[in-house]
Motif scaffolding. Structure first.
Motif, PDB file in Angstrom:
ATOM      1  N   GLY A 168       0.784  -1.231   0.000  1.00 60.92           N
ATOM      2  CA  GLY A 168       0.000   0.000   0.000  1.00 60.92           C
ATOM      3  C   GLY A 168       0.810   1.271   0.000  1.00 60.92           C
ATOM      4  N   GLY A 169       2.145   1.164   0.069  1.00 56.74           N
ATOM      5  CA  GLY A 169       2.995   2.341   0.074  1.00 56.74           C
ATOM      6  C   GLY A 169       3.973   2.308  -1.079  1.00 56.74           C
ATOM      7  N   CYS A 170       4.724   3.388  -1.256  1.00 57.26           N
ATOM      8  CA  CYS A 170       5.723   3.395  -2.326  1.00 57.26           C
ATOM      9  C   CYS A 170       7.031   2.814  -1.804  1.00 57.26           C
ATOM     10  CB  CYS A 170       5.919   4.804  -2.886  1.00 57.26           C
ATOM     11  SG  CYS A 170       6.540   6.018  -1.713  1.00 57.26           S
ATOM     12  N   ALA A 171       7.845   2.349  -2.743  1.00 60.94           N
ATOM     13  CA  ALA A 171       9.114   1.723  -2.392  1.00 60.94           C
ATOM     14  C   ALA A 171      10.277   2.613  -2.798  1.00 60.94           C
ATOM     15  CB  ALA A 171       9.236   0.362  -3.078  1.00 60.94           C
ATOM     16  N   TRP A 172      11.365   2.515  -2.080  1.00 57.05           N
ATOM     17  CA  TRP A 172      12.571   3.294  -2.373  1.00 57.05           C
ATOM     18  C   TRP A 172      13.092   2.950  -3.767  1.00 57.05           C
ATOM     19  CZ3 TRP A 172      15.045   7.196   0.129  1.00 57.05           C
ATOM     20  CH2 TRP A 172      16.377   7.469  -0.183  1.00 57.05           C
ATOM     21  N   SER A 194       5.106  -2.139   4.193  1.00 54.70           N
ATOM     22  CA  SER A 194       4.287  -1.181   3.457  1.00 54.70           C
ATOM     23  C   SER A 194       4.824  -0.909   2.060  1.00 54.70           C
ATOM     24  CB  SER A 194       4.175   0.133   4.240  1.00 54.70           C
ATOM     25  OG  SER A 194       5.435   0.754   4.378  1.00 54.70           O
ATOM     26  N   ASP A 195       6.114  -1.164   1.836  1.00 55.66           N
ATOM     27  CA  ASP A 195       6.709  -0.916   0.521  1.00 55.66           C
ATOM     28  C   ASP A 195       6.839  -2.181  -0.318  1.00 55.66           C
ATOM     29  OD1 ASP A 195       8.539  -1.885   2.408  1.00 55.66           O
ATOM     30  OD2 ASP A 195      10.252  -1.037   1.347  1.00 55.66           O
ATOM     31  N   LEU A 196       6.269  -3.286   0.153  1.00 55.83           N
ATOM     32  CA  LEU A 196       6.353  -4.554  -0.575  1.00 55.83           C
ATOM     33  C   LEU A 196       5.050  -4.833  -1.316  1.00 55.83           C
ATOM     34  CD1 LEU A 196       8.222  -6.733   2.085  1.00 55.83           C
ATOM     35  CD2 LEU A 196       9.184  -5.246   0.318  1.00 55.83           C
ATOM     36  N   THR A 197       4.990  -5.968  -1.998  1.00 59.72           N
ATOM     37  CA  THR A 197       3.818  -6.332  -2.777  1.00 59.72           C
ATOM     38  C   THR A 197       2.560  -6.261  -1.930  1.00 59.72           C
ATOM     39  OG1 THR A 197       5.257  -7.903  -3.902  1.00 59.72           O
ATOM     40  CG2 THR A 197       2.902  -8.059  -4.359  1.00 59.72           C
ATOM     41  N   LYS A 242      13.597  -3.635  -7.251  1.00 68.27           N
ATOM     42  CA  LYS A 242      14.391  -4.554  -6.446  1.00 68.27           C
ATOM     43  C   LYS A 242      13.566  -5.216  -5.341  1.00 68.27           C
ATOM     44  CE  LYS A 242      18.936  -2.465  -7.108  1.00 68.27           C
ATOM     45  NZ  LYS A 242      20.139  -1.903  -6.451  1.00 68.27           N
ATOM     46  N   LEU A 243      12.463  -4.559  -4.944  1.00 71.56           N
ATOM     47  CA  LEU A 243      11.718  -5.061  -3.798  1.00 71.56           C
ATOM     48  C   LEU A 243      10.490  -5.867  -4.175  1.00 71.56           C
ATOM     49  CD1 LEU A 243      11.854  -2.085  -1.313  1.00 71.56           C
ATOM     50  CD2 LEU A 243      12.832  -4.335  -1.002  1.00 71.56           C
ATOM     51  N   VAL A 244       9.720  -5.378  -5.097  1.00 74.84           N
ATOM     52  CA  VAL A 244       8.416  -5.990  -5.326  1.00 74.84           C
ATOM     53  C   VAL A 244       8.331  -6.780  -6.612  1.00 74.84           C
ATOM     54  CG1 VAL A 244       7.276  -4.185  -4.023  1.00 74.84           C
ATOM     55  CG2 VAL A 244       7.464  -3.957  -6.488  1.00 74.84           C
ATOM     56  N   GLY A 245       9.381  -6.765  -7.437  1.00 72.21           N
ATOM     57  CA  GLY A 245       9.334  -7.518  -8.668  1.00 72.21           C
ATOM     58  C   GLY A 245       8.647  -6.731  -9.773  1.00 72.21           C
ATOM     59  N   LYS A 246       8.958  -7.062 -11.002  1.00 71.04           N
ATOM     60  CA  LYS A 246       8.451  -6.303 -12.142  1.00 71.04           C
ATOM     61  C   LYS A 246       6.975  -6.565 -12.407  1.00 71.04           C
ATOM     62  CE  LYS A 246      13.000  -6.146 -14.316  1.00 71.04           C
ATOM     63  NZ  LYS A 246      13.818  -6.556 -15.462  1.00 71.04           N
ATOM     64  N   LYS A 247       6.458  -7.683 -11.920  1.00 68.35           N
ATOM     65  CA  LYS A 247       5.071  -8.034 -12.234  1.00 68.35           C
ATOM     66  C   LYS A 247       4.063  -7.225 -11.429  1.00 68.35           C
ATOM     67  CE  LYS A 247       5.944 -12.708 -13.894  1.00 68.35           C
ATOM     68  NZ  LYS A 247       5.595 -14.135 -13.774  1.00 68.35           N
ATOM     69  N   VAL A 248       4.439  -6.781 -10.229  1.00 71.02           N
ATOM     70  CA  VAL A 248       3.494  -6.041  -9.388  1.00 71.02           C
ATOM     71  C   VAL A 248       4.168  -4.772  -8.888  1.00 71.02           C
ATOM     72  CG1 VAL A 248       1.850  -6.222  -7.493  1.00 71.02           C
ATOM     73  CG2 VAL A 248       2.622  -8.292  -8.652  1.00 71.02           C
ATOM     74  N   PRO A 249       4.375  -3.788  -9.770  1.00 69.17           N
ATOM     75  CA  PRO A 249       5.020  -2.549  -9.333  1.00 69.17           C
ATOM     76  C   PRO A 249       4.110  -1.735  -8.431  1.00 69.17           C
ATOM     77  CG  PRO A 249       4.215  -2.324 -11.569  1.00 69.17           C
ATOM     78  CD  PRO A 249       3.984  -3.759 -11.174  1.00 69.17           C
ATOM     79  N   LEU A 250       4.695  -0.982  -7.530  1.00 66.95           N
ATOM     80  CA  LEU A 250       3.935  -0.080  -6.669  1.00 66.95           C
ATOM     81  C   LEU A 250       4.083   1.337  -7.195  1.00 66.95           C
ATOM     82  CD1 LEU A 250       4.853  -1.417  -3.120  1.00 66.95           C
ATOM     83  CD2 LEU A 250       2.693  -1.653  -4.304  1.00 66.95           C
ATOM     84  N   ALA A 251       2.952   1.978  -7.512  1.00 66.44           N
ATOM     85  CA  ALA A 251       2.997   3.326  -8.068  1.00 66.44           C
ATOM     86  C   ALA A 251       3.123   4.360  -6.959  1.00 66.44           C
ATOM     87  CB  ALA A 251       1.735   3.583  -8.884  1.00 66.44           C
ATOM     88  N   TRP A 252       3.843   5.427  -7.263  1.00 69.84           N
ATOM     89  CA  TRP A 252       3.856   6.585  -6.386  1.00 69.84           C
ATOM     90  C   TRP A 252       2.827   7.571  -6.935  1.00 69.84           C
ATOM     91  CZ3 TRP A 252       4.935  11.794  -7.277  1.00 69.84           C
ATOM     92  CH2 TRP A 252       4.992  12.584  -6.131  1.00 69.84           C
ATOM     93  N   GLN A 253       2.069   8.204  -6.038  1.00 69.34           N
ATOM     94  CA  GLN A 253       0.970   9.052  -6.480  1.00 69.34           C
ATOM     95  C   GLN A 253       1.040  10.426  -5.819  1.00 69.34           C
ATOM     96  OE1 GLN A 253      -2.684   7.053  -5.611  1.00 69.34           O
ATOM     97  NE2 GLN A 253      -2.131   5.180  -6.695  1.00 69.34           N
ATOM     98  N   ALA A 254       0.399  11.394  -6.491  1.00 72.87           N
ATOM     99  CA  ALA A 254       0.237  12.714  -5.883  1.00 72.87           C
ATOM    100  C   ALA A 254      -0.816  12.635  -4.785  1.00 72.87           C
ATOM    101  CB  ALA A 254      -0.196  13.722  -6.948  1.00 72.87           C
TER     102      ALA A 254
END
Length: 520
Positions: free
Chosen positions: A335-339, A388-391, A343-355
């Motif tokens: 549910g959060g963005c990753a640094w 919070s920064d993982l899948t 490297k953390l969540v894999g290319k299949k499930v990226p975590l988006a950063w939002q405004a």
């Protein structure tokens, strides 16, 4: 003396002179390919004849400088025996255990390939229970780790026997625990033994015994105030009745509804699944990795922190280890963005950063759950595994990154490595006119924000708790928070939402800041 009586007396004497057949039974935890916890007294137990003298010998591997050991005990009236070997040093080569009894003429029971290293227990609900086969096709890193085996000194306890971790043995073994153990094995370069007890859908309350619950004054107070029951026994009786009614409902339901109903059954309070752990006690372990929280406590009126405090205390008492490390995985997941997302969540499930959303978000019940998990991390030697920064998801698919994060926490908090194990955690705040200065712990190499042009995710409010997005800037090891719309701020909070992909505060070690609020 009458002839018949004399005959009986003679027969009794002769029978008493015959040797008693003895069968030494060793608990299945002690079997070929096992791992004993290094540098820690190692209890060993089993069954034999009542009053029998049982001896256990440890024979180190050939050529080793480790000393031999021998321990002896006498079984109790039920034939149970327990003895303890003195702490053993690390041994990546297999030694042997010989177990014998003084009432047996047969050869001693021999246990081969006994390694000495690190032993960890995994426990919780489905995220700990689900095996690697559920994730191997969607988690490329997990698949690669499994296919790179077998691992002769990475052992798993499954189906009442110890086995080397390989592509076949780990199929139904906990995916997150295997991932944790694989990283630990690689980092420490020592034998690692893994065992687990986990059940899908179980609330934290079901892992308590009544004794553990009763020994927590806070839990008892909350329970009696809000549950509507006078005792835990009355609650258990009520649960049994509801469970029976639920079974009848499932039986009478249409076929299409049964699958849905399976996931809504009432939770068992107190002790239902404790036998998954009890059978492992008092095996010497380094620590516990706990992954549970989605199902709450199922003890009316009692929150997750209170139950987990009682559980951790109870397990430490059970193992007679006040310092037993208890790592626990943060909930809800993701549910959060990753640094560095790839490297953390894999290319299949990226975590988006939002405004940021246009307006501050309303109160969210899941925030209470997140705050309680942060609070569990304040229990001594019970560090939080930040996720919070993982899948994201109820059952996150990238278990390998979860195991890697748990390993990082273990390396820093248990094995003494000088690494950050957690992101920034709220410490205190000070108000000066229209400005709030927030101080943090676990800042590591320093505070930083990632993605976007500014730090965001902070809200402030006055006495009326009318929350507004705040302007936030990093100054040294603090964050300065203000808003042009609030002249007299009183409270501040951060990442206060079930999902907060717009909250972007980290330490420079790459770990995300944890949710907090200063409001009541």
């Amino acid at each position: 003396m009458k002839p018949l009586n004399a005959l009986i007396l003679c027969a009794t004497f002769l029978l008493s002179a015959l040797p008693i057949e003895s069968k030494i039974v060793v608990n299945p935890l002690f079997s070929d390919h096992m791992v004993l916890q290094r540098d820690m007294a190692a209890p060993i137990w089993g069954q034999a004849n009542p009053g029998e003298t049982v001896t256990v010998e440890y024979l180190p591997p050939e050529g080793s400088e480790i000393a031999k050991q021998k321990a002896t005990t006498i079984t109790n009236q039920d034939g149970e025996w327990t003895l303890t070997l003195k702490p053993l040093p690390l041994s990546a080569k297999g030694g042997r255990l010989l177990i014998s009894g003084n009432q047996s003429d047969g050869p001693p029971t021999e246990i081969k390939d006994v390694l000495v290293g690190e032993v960890w227990l995994g426990a919780g609900q489905s995220n700990m229970a689900y095996g690697t086969r559920h994730y191997i096709e969607v988690d490329a890193d997990l698949k690669s780790a499994i296919e790179s085996g077998p691992y002769p000194t990475l052992k798993i306890f499954r189906n009442n026997q110890w086995q080397s971790a390989n592509s076949e043995s780990v199929q139904n073994f906990s995916a997150i625990l295997f991932s944790f153990g694989h990283h630990l094995h690689r980092e420490l370069k020592v034998p690692v033994g893994l065992m687990y007890g986990a059940v899908n859908g179980t609330p934290s309350g079901s892992w308590l015994t009544e004794e553990m619950a009763s020994n927590s004054p806070e839990l008892v107070k909350m329970f009696k105030k809000d549950s509507g029951f006078d005792s835990f026994e009355a609650m258990a009786t009520d649960w049994k009745e509801k469970r029976q009614m639920f079974k009848e409902d499932v039986k009478n339901a249409e076929a299409k509804d049964r699958k849905r109903m399976r996931f809504s059954h009432p939770g068992q309070p107190l002790g239902r699944n404790y036998h998954h752990i009890e059978k492992l006690v008092p095996y010497a372990i380094r620590g516990v990795l706990w992954d549970q929280g989605e199902s709450g406590t199922k003890i009316p009126g009692v929150d997750q922190y209170t139950v987990m405090n009682a559980l951790i205390t109870g397990w430490r008492n059970t193992w007679n280890r006040d310092d037993l490390p208890f790592l626990h995985v943060q909930k809800p997941s993701g549910g959060g963005c990753a640094w560095e997302q790839s490297k953390l969540v894999g290319k299949k499930v990226p975590l988006a950063w939002q405004a940021l959303p246009e307006e501050a978000l309303p109160e969210d019940r899941r925030c209470t759950q997140k705050l309680l998990h942060v609070k569990i991390g304040t229990i001594k030697n019970a560090p939080l595994v930040t996720t919070s920064d993982l899948t994201p998801g109820v059952h996150p698919v990238h278990k390998y990154s979860y195991g890697k994060r748990a390993c990082r926490v273990a390396l820093g908090s248990v094995y003494g490595r000088d690494i950050a194990t957690c992101g920034p955690v709220y410490k205190s705040h000070a108000i000066k006119e229209s400005l709030i200065k927030v101080s943090f712990e676990n800042i590591g190499k320093g505070l930083a924000f990632k993605h976007g042009e500014k730090l965001q995710g902070f809200e402030i409010a006055g006495e009326d708790l009318n929350w507004q997005w705040a302007d936030a800037t990093i100054k040294d090891d603090t964050v300065l928070v203000s808003s042009i719309t609030i002249k007299q701020p009183r409270h501040v909070r951060y990442a206060f939402s079930q999902s907060a992909p717009w909250a972007n505060l980290f330490n420079k070690d790459g770990l995300p800041a944890l949710i907090f609020t200063t409001s009541p």
